[in-house]
Design an enzyme around this catalytic site. Structure first.
Site, PDB file in Angstrom:
ATOM      1  N   GLU A  83      21.773 -42.159  29.811  1.00 15.84           N
ATOM      2  CA  GLU A  83      21.145 -42.114  28.496  1.00 15.84           C
ATOM      3  C   GLU A  83      19.644 -42.212  28.702  1.00 15.84           C
ATOM      4  O   GLU A  83      19.118 -43.275  29.038  1.00 15.84           O
ATOM      5  CB  GLU A  83      21.627 -43.275  27.618  1.00 15.84           C
ATOM      6  CG  GLU A  83      20.998 -43.240  26.223  1.00 15.84           C
ATOM      7  CD  GLU A  83      20.943 -44.586  25.540  1.00 15.84           C
ATOM      8  OE1 GLU A  83      20.837 -44.611  24.299  1.00 15.84           O
ATOM      9  OE2 GLU A  83      20.992 -45.617  26.234  1.00 15.84           O
ATOM     10  N   ASP A 141      23.649 -46.905  30.236  1.00 16.54           N
ATOM     11  CA  ASP A 141      22.882 -47.238  29.048  1.00 16.54           C
ATOM     12  C   ASP A 141      21.410 -47.455  29.385  1.00 16.54           C
ATOM     13  O   ASP A 141      21.076 -48.059  30.402  1.00 16.54           O
ATOM     14  CB  ASP A 141      23.462 -48.513  28.425  1.00 16.54           C
ATOM     15  CG  ASP A 141      22.768 -48.915  27.147  1.00 16.54           C
ATOM     16  OD1 ASP A 141      22.862 -48.173  26.163  1.00 16.54           O
ATOM     17  OD2 ASP A 141      22.124 -49.993  27.142  1.00 16.54           O
TER      18      ASP A 141
END
Length: 540
Positions: A270, A225
């Protein structure tokens, strides 16, 4: 929007259609579930556990619910799953963690996760976890201790005792400084998510230890993330070479640390970016990154029924990736046990939408033809495609974020096992459910199942390199896929009108035939290819 239109007949795959060729004008038999040893499609599936399936009757999806529905995923043709955060967290979404070594008790236990991993592996399905290590929760014991200037945890976060510029903006366009009990601290995503300080060797060592812990439990890898925000904190850091270099150095250290436990660990970052050049530097340390620019263009092209910038974007993407990654696309089909060598290859992680974005069916205004075309492009292009849960059903959802993460619809009428974590924000009716769509051979679900089957059975679609093919028609999107064992030409008609294309001499080998098609009317005769409206054809 209610489901008021149905897909045109779709030829469901058979052994003949997948392995040898499609009989033009004939209707293939209904698909059967893939065998346990069926070829891998390389397709991954994102799951919000809370919304997935509930096995204990509390209305909240859980890890045992994921295990209970593994056969559904296997039947769809999925090779790997990405679990959104499952660690302890005070929030419904889980992106602010309070214990990196624990499991959210609403979801189950570590033993439940290990059982899920074991059962997934029996079915040839890899399991990846969301790893949220750019920041912790402000309720994490580390941060609670760090509030005191004298604490040993103080330097695990970034603090200042001098009043900072409280108008300073983060790289996510939110205020970056937040008041604590004793000073101000950095938080790119808000005060409830304080950023960890990766200039502190203890933080780096701890986060590698966390990853190693879950790998030893059998997890195959991690979705990372906010990967660029380790060092891209302030708005001014967006184009900072120093911040980029520090990010690359950290993720290289992280990967090397995890490889001590699992040399083939799967990582995907990401990295939100507007261009391939901004994504490319992360390929070497991670091996794969989510392709946000491509996701946006796939939707734009499907909705406009025009190729537009899609072919140019793909060329620019792979040129940039080859330069940064040192090679071409790697095998995207290997669900477990392999990863690209960062010295020579990369995997493009492709998708249409995820948990942070308006659902693709909503972006396409509920148009099933456009949805089918978008899926066909996604699942025949290179890379490791990711499907967001419910996408294969045509689930809709618009902001705010909770409406993008609504309960999976298993049956026509809500019954035992269905998550009740929030009421639905859309009324799509009974037709948008697993039960309804499995019974309808022309459903969007069966479109996805067929396309994933194509990918599993044809190595060129799964692992082949990409070469664009000009057609002279702005509505026809064509490209070659070649893995050295098989060479195919894929042609998509993005428009609502039948299209005819006569390739120039020498483009198609003389023995070329139609191998696969979504529409029985597709044909190749006398050197002329007819592609029906919204149809996709694979020539061999």
């Amino acid at each position: 929007m209610s489901r008021n239109r149905f897909l045109k007949p779709l030829a469901l795959f058979t052994a003949l259609a997948l392995g040898a060729g499609y009989l033009s004008g004939a209707r293939a038999a209904e698909a059967t579930p893939p065998a346990a040893d069926a070829p891998s499609s390389g397709v991954y599936y994102e799951i919000f556990v809370r919304a997935w399936y509930d096995t204990n009757g509390d209305g909240i999806g859980d890890l045992n619910g994921v295990t209970a529905k593994l056969d559904y995923l296997k039947s769809l043709g999925i090779s790997g799953i990405w679990l959104m955060p499952i660690n302890n967290s005070p929030s419904y979404h889980g992106y602010d963690i309070t214990d990196y070594y624990g499991i959210n008790p609403q979801y189950g236990t570590v033993a439940d996760l290990q059982h899920l991993v074991d059962e997934a592996h029996k079915r040839g399905i890899a399991v990846t976890m969301d790893m949220v290590i750019n920041h912790s929760s402000n309720e994490h014991p580390w941060f609670v201790a760090a509030q005191k200037e004298s604490s040993a945890r103080r330097n695990w976060y970034t603090w200042t005792m001098k009043r900072p510029n409280l108008d300073a903006m983060s790289a996510t366009d939110t205020p970056i400084w937040h008041a604590g009990d004793d000073g101000w601290y950095l938080g790119v995503f808000g005060g409830h998510m304080p950023d960890l300080n990766y200039d502190n060797p203890d933080v780096r060592a701890e986060m590698i230890k966390v990853g190693q812990f879950w790998l030893r439990k059998g997890v195959d890898g991690f979705r990372l993330d906010a990967a660029k925000h380790i060092y891209v904190n302030f708005k001014a850091d967006e184009h900072s070479q120093q911040a980029l270099d520090k990010n690359v150095a950290w993720w290289t250290e992280y990967r090397e640390g995890l490889q001590k436990v699992n040399p083939n660990v799967t990582l995907v970052g990401e990295v939100s970016a507007e261009s391939p050049k901004q994504l490319a530097p992360y390929l070497k340390p991670l091996g794969s990154i989510f392709d946000f620019p491509l996701a946006e263009q796939l939707i734009v092209s499907a909705k406009s029924e025009n190729v537009g910038k899609l072919d140019a974007l793909l060329k620019a993407t792979y040129d940039a990736y080859k330069l940064a990654g040192g090679g071409g696309p790697s095998c995207a089909s290997c669900a477990r046990g392999t990863r690209p060598s960062t010295a020579s290859a990369f995997i493009d992680s492709t998708f249409l939408s995820n948990h942070d974005q308006e659902r693709v069916m909503s972006r396409l205004d509920g148009n099933l033809d456009h949805m089918r075309v978008a899926a066909a492009m996604l699942l025949t292009l290179p890379g490791r495609p990711y499907i967001y849960y419910g996408e294969e059903l045509g689930m809709e959802g618009k902001k705010p974020d909770p409406n993008l993460r609504e309960p999976m619809r298993w049956t026509r009428e809500a019954g035992p096992g269905e998550s009740r974590w929030k009421p639905t924000s859309v009324n799509q009716g009974q037709a948008v459910s697993v039960q309804s769509e499995q019974d309808d051979p022309h459903s969007l679900y069966n479109t996805y199942r067929t396309l994933i089957g194509w990918r599993a059975q044809n190595s060129a679609l799964r692992d082949g390199k990409l070469d664009m093919q000009a057609t002279g028609n702005p509505h026809l999107f064509a490209y070659w896929r070649d893995d050295g064992k098989q060479r195919v030409l894929v042609v998509h008609n993005l428009s609502g009108k039948d299209a005819m294309w006569k390739p120039k001499a020498g483009v198609l080998p003389k023995e070329t035939t139609v191998l696969l098609t979504t529409e029985s009317k597709a044909s190749l005769q006398a050197g002329r290819l007819n592609v029906p409206a919204y149809g996709s054809v694979v020539l061999h």
